[in-house]
Write an enzyme that holds these catalytic residues in place. Structure first.
Site, PDB file in Angstrom:
ATOM      1  CB  THR A  59      31.924  38.460 -12.347  1.00 37.31           C
ATOM      2  OG1 THR A  59      31.110  39.372 -12.472  1.00 37.31           O
ATOM      3  CG2 THR A  59      33.398  38.923 -12.948  1.00 37.31           C
TER       4      THR A  59
ATOM      5  NE  ARG B 206      14.686  34.593 -13.042  1.00 35.83           N
ATOM      6  CZ  ARG B 206      14.316  33.787 -11.343  1.00 35.83           C
ATOM      7  NH1 ARG B 206      13.823  32.714 -10.954  1.00 35.83           N
ATOM      8  NH2 ARG B 206      15.041  34.958  -9.918  1.00 35.83           N
TER       9      ARG B 206
ATOM     10  N   GLY C 127      20.377  42.828 -12.288  1.00 34.64           N
ATOM     11  CA  GLY C 127      20.388  42.951 -10.886  1.00 34.64           C
ATOM     12  C   GLY C 127      21.504  44.230 -10.289  1.00 34.64           C
TER      13      GLY C 127
ATOM     14  CG  HIS D 115      34.843  33.738  -6.750  1.00 32.89           C
ATOM     15  ND1 HIS D 115      34.282  31.984  -7.030  1.00 32.89           N
ATOM     16  CD2 HIS D 115      34.178  33.818  -6.233  1.00 32.89           C
ATOM     17  CE1 HIS D 115      32.754  32.016  -6.505  1.00 32.89           C
ATOM     18  NE2 HIS D 115      33.135  33.665  -6.072  1.00 32.89           N
ATOM     19  CB  ILE D 116      39.621  38.375  -6.405  1.00 23.45           C
ATOM     20  CG1 ILE D 116      39.358  38.569  -7.982  1.00 23.45           C
ATOM     21  CG2 ILE D 116      40.573  37.138  -6.590  1.00 23.45           C
ATOM     22  CD1 ILE D 116      40.926  38.818  -8.077  1.00 23.45           C
ATOM     23  N   GLY D 117      35.352  38.004  -6.382  1.00 22.87           N
ATOM     24  CA  GLY D 117      34.953  39.246  -7.190  1.00 22.87           C
ATOM     25  C   GLY D 117      34.550  40.266  -6.154  1.00 22.87           C
TER      26      GLY D 117
ATOM     27  NE  ARG E   6      27.519  30.594  -6.118  1.00 21.69           N
ATOM     28  CZ  ARG E   6      27.988  31.918  -5.867  1.00 21.69           C
ATOM     29  NH1 ARG E   6      29.335  32.859  -6.474  1.00 21.69           N
ATOM     30  NH2 ARG E   6      28.043  32.417  -4.354  1.00 21.69           N
TER      31      ARG E   6
ATOM     32  CD  GLU F 101      34.993  29.227  -7.797  1.00 27.59           C
ATOM     33  OE1 GLU F 101      34.653  29.781  -7.102  1.00 27.59           O
ATOM     34  OE2 GLU F 101      34.423  29.187  -8.879  1.00 27.59           O
TER      35      GLU F 101
ATOM     36  CB  ILE G 171      26.346  42.276  -9.407  1.00 30.05           C
ATOM     37  CG1 ILE G 171      26.702  42.681  -7.747  1.00 30.05           C
ATOM     38  CG2 ILE G 171      27.798  42.108 -10.129  1.00 30.05           C
ATOM     39  CD1 ILE G 171      26.374  40.785  -7.916  1.00 30.05           C
TER      40      ILE G 171
END
Length: 318
Positions: A235, A177, A154, A285-287, A237, A266, A156
């Site tokens: 990056t 998909r 997508g 988790h600093i994306g 989930r 997490e 990202i």
């Protein structure tokens, strides 16, 4: 109108809310708000800005069915019971698009950190283990000209692919998909089956949503189908990979390395063996954690809140 915010958002968002005569109550404690506290806090509010991993469950939604809108401080909405929200006519807004570049930067950073064992080497300096020049220390691997596999091409994933093509002339394959024909034309990405993605990727980067179909998608059996010199990057989930299986895959050299900005569970326990592995890089988790991205997210949140309070369609609705 009154809005409860379950954490911190960028100051620009708070300013815009105040400029629109919205009364703000904000969770200030240095811990995650509990489900019971969240319900209690929202009882006399008109809207909720949900920051962090709050579970917007059926129980919460029924207890707070008076809310006119819930705005998420994220693009992901796997922690929301969307059907229940729709049944109660509570619109849910998220923040798509604006964090794509920042999150892709994090994936790219992890790919390089893993390939050169950067985090591990840095720890050796801290431990005082950098003594003399060694021509053959714990060697890394190069990514130039290698194959990047994207699971979930997508916005990202596309940003990650562009970076890898531009910097390292990597070829790109992906599995979705449904096919992303625009990305195929733009960057020459090639659609493959999931099995081909595993078998052909030198770097496999995860950029899909957490759904019942993707939960625990990457198990030991899946890692065994990957190249022994491959790098796994997540990056998206943490629930998409089985962490115990990932640890085993690394310990048994089924795959070469892993880079994680999300973990399962997490936050990660400080004694997790992944943190001691030389070919692993883990971030907390600093994306999307840049000033620019968080400001843009706050502005989208305000747009969703204002629309919801007016009974209008949210500009960024789940």
């Amino acid at each position: 109108m009154k809005v409860f915010i379950s954490g911190n958002i960028a100051p620009v968002g708070l300013k815009e809310l105040e400029e629109n005569n919205i009364s703000v109550t904000q969770w200030k404690e240095n811990r995650q708000i509990t489900p019971e506290e969240l319900i209690e806090a929202c009882k006399d509010q008109d809207a909720l800005i949900s920051v962090g991993p709050n579970k917007i469950t059926t129980e919460f939604l029924k207890a707070c069915s008076h809310l006119k809108v819930i705005a998420l401080h994220s693009v992901g909405y796997d922690n929301v019971d969307v059907p229940a929200a729709k049944a109660l006519n509570i619109p849910i807004g998220n923040t798509p698009g604006v964090l794509s570049a920042a999150t892709a930067d994090t994936a790219f950073l992890l790919m390089l950190a893993v390939s050169r064992k950067a985090f591990y080497s840095h720890k050796k300096i801290i431990k005082g283990e950098w003594k003399n020049y060694e021509p053959s220390p714990e060697l890394g691997i190069e990514v130039n000209g290698k194959t990047l596999g994207i699971f979930g091409l997508g916005k990202i994933g596309l940003e990650m692919a562009k970076k890898c093509i531009g910097a390292y002339n990597m070829s790109v394959i992906y599995h979705n998909r449904s096919r992303n024909e625009e990305a195929e034309k733009e960057i020459g990405a090639r659609y493959v089956s999931f099995e081909e993605l595993l078998a052909q990727s030198d770097v496999l980067s995860i950029h899909t949503a957490l759904t019942p179909e993707t939960k625990d998608k990457f198990t030991l059996d899946v890692f065994k189908q990957m190249k022994p010199n491959s790098i796994f990057i997540n990056t998206a989930r943490g629930g998409i990979h089985n962490e115990k299986d990932l640890i085993k895959a690394l310990e048994e050299k089924i795959i070469w390395g892993a880079g994680l900005d999300v973990t399962n569970p997490e936050p990660m326990d400080k004694d997790n063996p992944l943190l001691l592995m030389e070919n692993v890089a883990v971030l907390p988790h600093i994306g999307s954690a840049t000033e620019e991205t968080r400001a843009a997210m706050a502005q989208i949140i305000v747009k969703n809140i204002l629309a919801g309070l007016k009974g209008e369609k949210l500009p960024f609705e789940v």
